[in-house]
Motif scaffolding. Structure first.
Motif, PDB file in Angstrom:
ATOM      1  N   ASN A 261       0.812  -1.223   0.000  1.00  0.00           N
ATOM      2  CA  ASN A 261       0.000   0.000   0.000  1.00  0.00           C
ATOM      3  C   ASN A 261       0.843   1.270   0.000  1.00  0.00           C
ATOM      4  N   PHE A 262       2.124   1.144   0.310  1.00  0.00           N
ATOM      5  CA  PHE A 262       2.993   2.319   0.290  1.00  0.00           C
ATOM      6  C   PHE A 262       3.387   2.710  -1.131  1.00  0.00           C
ATOM      7  N   ILE A 263       3.210   1.806  -2.096  1.00  0.00           N
ATOM      8  CA  ILE A 263       3.683   2.077  -3.461  1.00  0.00           C
ATOM      9  C   ILE A 263       2.530   1.988  -4.464  1.00  0.00           C
ATOM     10  N   THR A 264       1.313   2.316  -4.029  1.00  0.00           N
ATOM     11  CA  THR A 264       0.135   2.172  -4.884  1.00  0.00           C
ATOM     12  C   THR A 264       0.300   2.870  -6.226  1.00  0.00           C
ATOM     13  N   GLU A 265       0.931   4.045  -6.237  1.00  0.00           N
ATOM     14  CA  GLU A 265       1.070   4.804  -7.479  1.00  0.00           C
ATOM     15  C   GLU A 265       2.057   4.175  -8.457  1.00  0.00           C
ATOM     16  N   GLU A 266       2.762   3.118  -8.033  1.00  0.00           N
ATOM     17  CA  GLU A 266       3.704   2.432  -8.918  1.00  0.00           C
ATOM     18  C   GLU A 266       3.239   1.024  -9.291  1.00  0.00           C
ATOM     19  N   ILE A 267       2.001   0.675  -8.917  1.00  0.00           N
ATOM     20  CA  ILE A 267       1.453  -0.642  -9.245  1.00  0.00           C
ATOM     21  C   ILE A 267       0.675  -0.563 -10.547  1.00  0.00           C
ATOM     22  N   LYS A 268       0.931  -1.491 -11.438  1.00  0.00           N
ATOM     23  CA  LYS A 268       0.161  -1.578 -12.673  1.00  0.00           C
ATOM     24  C   LYS A 268      -1.255  -2.041 -12.333  1.00  0.00           C
ATOM     25  N   ASN A 269      -2.246  -1.322 -12.846  1.00  0.00           N
ATOM     26  CA  ASN A 269      -3.651  -1.647 -12.609  1.00  0.00           C
ATOM     27  C   ASN A 269      -3.899  -1.959 -11.128  1.00  0.00           C
ATOM     28  N   PRO A 270      -3.701  -0.984 -10.240  1.00  0.00           N
ATOM     29  CA  PRO A 270      -3.772  -1.250  -8.799  1.00  0.00           C
ATOM     30  C   PRO A 270      -5.140  -1.747  -8.338  1.00  0.00           C
ATOM     31  N   TYR A 271      -6.210  -1.381  -9.059  1.00  0.00           N
ATOM     32  CA  TYR A 271      -7.536  -1.810  -8.640  1.00  0.00           C
ATOM     33  C   TYR A 271      -7.691  -3.325  -8.697  1.00  0.00           C
ATOM     34  N   VAL A 272      -6.910  -3.973  -9.551  1.00  0.00           N
ATOM     35  CA  VAL A 272      -6.945  -5.432  -9.670  1.00  0.00           C
ATOM     36  C   VAL A 272      -5.753  -6.068  -8.954  1.00  0.00           C
ATOM     37  N   ASN A 273      -4.551  -5.556  -9.210  1.00  0.00           N
ATOM     38  CA  ASN A 273      -3.335  -6.218  -8.727  1.00  0.00           C
ATOM     39  C   ASN A 273      -3.083  -6.027  -7.239  1.00  0.00           C
ATOM     40  N   LEU A 274      -3.510  -4.895  -6.664  1.00  0.00           N
ATOM     41  CA  LEU A 274      -3.301  -4.693  -5.226  1.00  0.00           C
ATOM     42  C   LEU A 274      -4.066  -5.724  -4.394  1.00  0.00           C
ATOM     43  N   PRO A 275      -5.386  -5.888  -4.576  1.00  0.00           N
ATOM     44  CA  PRO A 275      -6.085  -6.913  -3.791  1.00  0.00           C
ATOM     45  C   PRO A 275      -5.582  -8.328  -4.081  1.00  0.00           C
ATOM     46  N   ARG A 276      -5.292  -8.625  -5.347  1.00  0.00           N
ATOM     47  CA  ARG A 276      -4.835  -9.981  -5.688  1.00  0.00           C
ATOM     48  C   ARG A 276      -3.494 -10.307  -5.044  1.00  0.00           C
ATOM     49  N   ALA A 277      -2.555  -9.360  -5.097  1.00  0.00           N
ATOM     50  CA  ALA A 277      -1.235  -9.597  -4.499  1.00  0.00           C
ATOM     51  C   ALA A 277      -1.349  -9.822  -3.002  1.00  0.00           C
ATOM     52  N   ILE A 278      -2.214  -9.051  -2.345  1.00  0.00           N
ATOM     53  CA  ILE A 278      -2.429  -9.208  -0.914  1.00  0.00           C
ATOM     54  C   ILE A 278      -3.021 -10.581  -0.601  1.00  0.00           C
ATOM     55  N   MET A 279      -4.009 -10.997  -1.391  1.00  0.00           N
ATOM     56  CA  MET A 279      -4.702 -12.257  -1.125  1.00  0.00           C
ATOM     57  C   MET A 279      -3.844 -13.474  -1.440  1.00  0.00           C
ATOM     58  N   ILE A 280      -2.818 -13.300  -2.263  1.00  0.00           N
ATOM     59  CA  ILE A 280      -1.883 -14.392  -2.544  1.00  0.00           C
ATOM     60  C   ILE A 280      -0.724 -14.383  -1.546  1.00  0.00           C
ATOM     61  N   GLY A 281      -0.133 -13.208  -1.333  1.00  0.00           N
ATOM     62  CA  GLY A 281       1.108 -13.119  -0.576  1.00  0.00           C
ATOM     63  C   GLY A 281       0.979 -13.468   0.896  1.00  0.00           C
ATOM     64  N   ILE A 282      -0.015 -12.918   1.577  1.00  0.00           N
ATOM     65  CA  ILE A 282      -0.087 -13.085   3.033  1.00  0.00           C
ATOM     66  C   ILE A 282      -0.491 -14.504   3.444  1.00  0.00           C
ATOM     67  N   PRO A 283      -1.488 -15.130   2.803  1.00  0.00           N
ATOM     68  CA  PRO A 283      -1.740 -16.544   3.130  1.00  0.00           C
ATOM     69  C   PRO A 283      -0.532 -17.441   2.843  1.00  0.00           C
TER      70      PRO A 283
END
Length: 508
Positions: A261-283
């Motif tokens: 969440n600190f680098i949201t402005e550097e994520i490609k398509n953050p509306y899709v990739n931010l939630p997906r990365a979180i849901m994959i990475g932390i579990p």
């Protein structure tokens, strides 16, 4: 307080933040400099996993076991910490897509609370950045580099058969840590692409090391080595405060769940990739931590696990024979990767804070060509260098982690406030309401329990640091008092680093 500034080509920056070269407008910069979107889904997952999995799980996971009192409860604690990280990250996924700005908690607190009151509204965001940018995150950077240096120096000395005096070893470790700070900072300043590539490599390497340890555990289980796991919940603690401190021990290893969440402005398509990365990475990290702890307990007794200064190394020496040297190497690589991603995120937090006028303007400038927040990254590195040399405040890191959980709880409250104040705002991802509410309840328990059951003077240090922050906030942020000498300094830094100011991202 806006400072007039000049880029490295003697181009002026007007009041709108537009760059010009030799008096002619620069079309590329008419809307101000912006960060480039370089981070895809895989790299986002790698940044989360790479930052969360550092040295702790390889070196001293026994703290959770010691405070829990039993094998069974300690495993429950590791799972519960993972669940709390997942709950928090799901809430942050909504905030990150609702407020698509870099800066994480800082941006959410600022946008959510500022409309409520002109003085008190921005204050929590400022105090969060005050604690994080100036103390907690540089301290984590410094401690991580010292740990990485230790796991580099000691194996080299052992392989060479050298036995140095303690003071000489400590000096050598400090110098190596300084080199690591310089290397990590130089890589972050040089290229986002190369930083991501190196981060991806080290993330794969540390997952491979975890796979080796889990494989050792499976081998031990197949041989019936379950005597320590069979102890179950015997001896479990029931003390209110002790359970909270056990949580802290686990949460320290999970720290970094919010880094994307600190680098949201550097994520490609953050509306899709931010939630997906979180849901994959932390579990994924949660499963790794549970599996590794089970693997440790197939070899070491609970007391041996608690007493060990380097658990993974002990396991390697016991089971891997001539390949045991790979474990210290894996720990060093894992720590390096964790510090690298942490420094990457910390620079963006410092950048976002300065862009809002809560730090000196030059820290919000980015490189004209690479669009990297170079001054913010260098500033963080300088603080880390001072901490490595002085070794100050590292003993207080747990208490300032406690302080950060205050802001995590406030951030969850902001999510609830935004549900009321912005009910019709675009929410590409919307978390179920019970998730932030449950996180608020658990987080409040973690903040209150240690103070009630085991009050310590160190908690006053946290309050003192926050109070000093308020003293800076009143004149320099609320009343916008400017420092006259900063103008020439800003211009000199801009010329030296070839950086320019940015405009704040527009809300969707």
């Amino acid at each position: 307080m806006e400072n007039a500034a000049f880029d490295s080509c003697a181009g002026e920056v007007n009041s709108k933040g537009e760059l010009s070269v030799e008096g002619k407008p620069n079309p590329e910069a008419q809307e101000g400099l912006e960060l480039k979107r370089k981070v895809g889904l895989f790299s986002g997952v790698a940044l989360i996993v790479g930052n969360m999995i550092g040295s702790g799980i390889f070196i001293s996971p026994g703290g959770v076991l010691e405070r829990s009192g039993s094998v069974g409860l300690s495993l429950v604690m590791w799972a519960a910490c993972g669940l709390l990280a997942i709950l928090g990250s799901l809430s942050y996924a909504e905030l990150g897509t609702l407020i698509p700005k870099s800066g994480g908690e800082y941006s959410y607190l600022l946008d959510g609370l500022t409309p409520l009151h002109p003085f008190w509204g921005p204050l929590p965001a400022f105090l969060y950045s005050w604690i994080s940018v100036l103390l907690l995150r540089p301290t984590t950077f410094a401690v991580g580099c010292l740990s990485c240096a230790s796991y580099t120096v000691y194996p080299i000395l052992a392989s060479m058969g050298l036995c140095l005096e303690t003071e000489t070893e400590e000096l050598l470790i400090k110098l190596t840590a300084v080199l690591y700070i310089g290397l990590i900072s130089a890589l972050n300043v040089y290229s986002v692409d190369w930083t991501i590539r190196v981060q991806n490599f080290f993330t794969v390497a540390k997952l491979a090391a975890i796979a080796v340890l889990v494989g050792c555990g499976i081998y031990q289980l197949s041989n019936g080595e379950t005597q320590y796991l069979a102890q179950g919940f015997k001896g479990s603690t029931t003390e209110f405060g002790t359970i909270a401190t056990a949580f802290y021990g686990g949460l320290w290893s999970y720290d970094g769940w919010n880094n994307l969440n600190f680098i949201t402005e550097e994520i490609k398509n953050p509306y899709v990739n931010l939630p997906r990365a979180i849901m994959i990475g932390i579990p994924l990290v949660t499963v790794c931590y549970l599996a590794v702890n089970v693997a440790y307990l197939t070899v070491l007794s609970p007391q041996a696990l608690i007493n060990s200064d380097a658990v993974a190394v002990d396991i390697g020496n016991y089971l891997l024979g001539p390949l045991a040297f790979t474990i210290p190497l894996a720990v060093a690589m894992s720590t390096f990767g964790g510090v690298l991603s942490g420094a990457f995120a910390t620079g963006r937090l410092c950048f976002a804070t300065a862009r809002e006028g809560h730090m000196v303007d030059v820290l919000s400038y980015i490189h004209v060509d690479s669009r990297i927040p170079t001054p913010a990254l260098i500033f963080t590195a300088i603080i880390a260098l001072v901490l490595v040399i002085s070794k100050s405040v590292s003993s207080l890191i747990d208490f300032f982690t406690f302080a950060v959980w205050i802001f995590y709880v406030l951030t969850m409250i902001v999510l609830l406030i935004l549900r009321k104040t912005r009910p019709d705002a675009r929410r590409p991802y919307k978390v179920p309401l019970f998730v932030p509410i449950l996180t608020i309840i658990i987080g409040s328990y973690l903040v209150v329990a240690p103070i009630v059951t085991d009050p310590a003077i160190e908690y006053l240090y946290v309050l003192g640091a926050l109070f000093i922050g308020v003293l800076f906030y009143i004149p320099f942020v609320f009343y916008k008092c400017s420092l006259g000498f900063m103008g020439p300094i800003t211009r000199s830094i801009q010329i030296a680093l070839n950086v320019g100011p940015t405009l704040k991202p527009m809300a969707d």
